[in-house]
Design an enzyme around this catalytic site. Structure first.
Site, PDB file in Angstrom:
ATOM      1  N   HIS A   9       0.801  -1.227   0.000  1.00  0.00           N
ATOM      2  CA  HIS A   9       0.000   0.000   0.000  1.00  0.00           C
ATOM      3  C   HIS A   9       0.844   1.293   0.000  1.00  0.00           C
ATOM      4  O   HIS A   9       0.835   2.035  -0.958  1.00  0.00           O
ATOM      5  CB  HIS A   9      -0.887   0.050   1.255  1.00  0.00           C
ATOM      6  CG  HIS A   9      -1.740  -1.152   1.480  1.00  0.00           C
ATOM      7  ND1 HIS A   9      -2.865  -1.458   0.729  1.00  0.00           N
ATOM      8  CD2 HIS A   9      -1.646  -2.137   2.408  1.00  0.00           C
ATOM      9  CE1 HIS A   9      -3.417  -2.560   1.193  1.00  0.00           C
ATOM     10  NE2 HIS A   9      -2.716  -2.996   2.215  1.00  0.00           N
TER      11      HIS A   9
HETATM   12  O1  RIB Z   1      -5.321  -0.142   4.615  1.00  0.00           O
HETATM   13  C1  RIB Z   1      -3.921  -0.096   4.423  1.00  0.00           C
HETATM   14  C2  RIB Z   1      -3.302   0.958   5.251  1.00  0.00           C
HETATM   15  O2  RIB Z   1      -3.528   0.675   6.633  1.00  0.00           O
HETATM   16  C3  RIB Z   1      -1.764   1.015   5.096  1.00  0.00           C
HETATM   17  O3  RIB Z   1      -1.321   2.328   5.304  1.00  0.00           O
HETATM   18  C4  RIB Z   1      -1.281   0.123   6.195  1.00  0.00           C
HETATM   19  O4  RIB Z   1       0.037   0.474   6.648  1.00  0.00           O
HETATM   20  C5  RIB Z   1      -2.287   0.420   7.281  1.00  0.00           C
HETATM   21  O5  RIB Z   1      -1.865   1.610   7.943  1.00  0.00           O
END
Ligand code: RIB
Ligand code: CA
Length: 313
Positions: A243
């Site tokens: 992500h």
């Molecule tokens: O949903 C994904 C996000 O939530 C990313 O930033 C992961 O690190 C968590 O913080």
């Protein structure tokens, strides 16, 4: 091209850690003014320690690390140890970082930096819940107009939620903060699950990092070996979604990404859909577009960039 002035706000978290390494390995494009930590994946006491650990893995103890908010603006904290492990960086052998945590609160650092640097010259890169960013805007409304751009990881539309059927984690943890940011009028680029779920840590991609033969590559491969298991089990995918590095990769190579400038609003009232990013992808309302909502990326190019940059560390 001069390096872009950036503050990364983060809740490491293995994927945050890879985003930090990518930024720390790219001083020619990213002038990292500071790292502000927020409670999210794990409590603040761990996110600030993990951020300092990653700076040392990258041999960049010169970057100041700050602790910000230990909780969302108005709600109790929700964490994600089931994804990231108890430490937030499960996988590699962890260590006690030597570099100090700055004594100034991260929210005050954001305010002070935006007031000091020339207006429109600092980009904010939130990788976790938006509690620090929103708190800074509430405490110092004058800084809002001074922000160059916000490039954040959060939200979902076609991919729907990952922490509830409707909401992505970063938005769900602090929906009021997300609403303040999305309504700020600042130029915003969002990396939602729609794009991050296309950035999968497949086995060859992890092995390419491990084969770099440097500590950053090995540390990252071991983090991802652990990180990917949760999503592979849940989605039956061939890897875990990387992500947060999408945010930093966008700063370095924006052409890797495509999206639409649309209206995005945050559900803050409904228990059923709290934290949902209501993205008007098809333009069915007359609500003003307020975010570049990224939907796709060149995944091969993305991992090639990460691998090349981590080879520098
Ligand atoms: O949903 C994904 C996000 O939530 C990313 O930033 C992961 O690190 C968590 O913080
Ligand atoms: Ca994160």
């Amino acid at each position: 091209m001069t390096a872009r002035k950036v503050i990364i706000d983060t809740d490491p978290g293995q994927d945050d850690a890879v985003a930090l390494l990518l930024a720390l390995a790219s001083p020619d494009q990213i002038d990292l003014l500071g790292i502000t930590c927020v409670a999210g994946n794990v409590p603040l006491s761990l996110t600030q320690k993990n951020a300092r650990m990653i700076c040392e893995v990258a041999s960049r103890p010169d970057v100041p690390v700050f602790a910000g908010r230990a909780a969302p603006l108005m709600r109790p904290l929700v964490t994600a140890e089931e994804v990231h492990g108890k430490t937030g960086l499960d996988g590699p052998e962890l260590f006690e970082p030597k570099m100090p945590l700055q004594s100034q609160n991260g929210v005050d650092f954001i305010i002070e930096t935006l007031r000091r640097e020339p207006a429109g010259s600092v980009t904010l890169c939130p990788l976790g819940p938006l509690s620090n960013i929103a708190a800074a805007f509430q405490a110092a409304p004058d800084i809002v107009a001074r922000v160059q751009e916000i490039v954040l990881m959060g939200g979902a539309y076609f991919e729907v939620g990952n922490v509830t059927p409707a909401a992505e984690f970063n938005i769900y943890v602090d929906p009021e903060a997300a609403e303040i940011v999305l309504k700020s009028g600042i130029q915003i680029t969002m990396m939602p699950l729609d794009v991050t779920h296309k950035a999968l840590t497949t086995r060859p991609r992890i092995e390419a990092l491990r084969n770099l033969g440097n500590s950053a590559g090995t540390f990252t491969a071991e983090m991802l070996d652990f990180f990917e298991r949760f999503d592979m089990e849940k989605y039956g995918s061939e890897g875990g979604p990387l992500h947060d590095p999408c945010v930093i990769a966008y700063l370095i190579a924006p052409d890797l990404f495509t999206g639409r400038h649309i209206n995005v609003e945050i559900e803050t009232q409904s228990k059923l859909t709290l934290g949902m990013t209501v993205a008007d992808w098809w333009g069915v309302t007359d609500r003003r577009p307020n975010a570049l909502f990224i939907g796709d990326l060149d995944a091969e190019g993305f991992f090639k960039l990460i691998t090349e940059r981590l080879a520098r560390l």
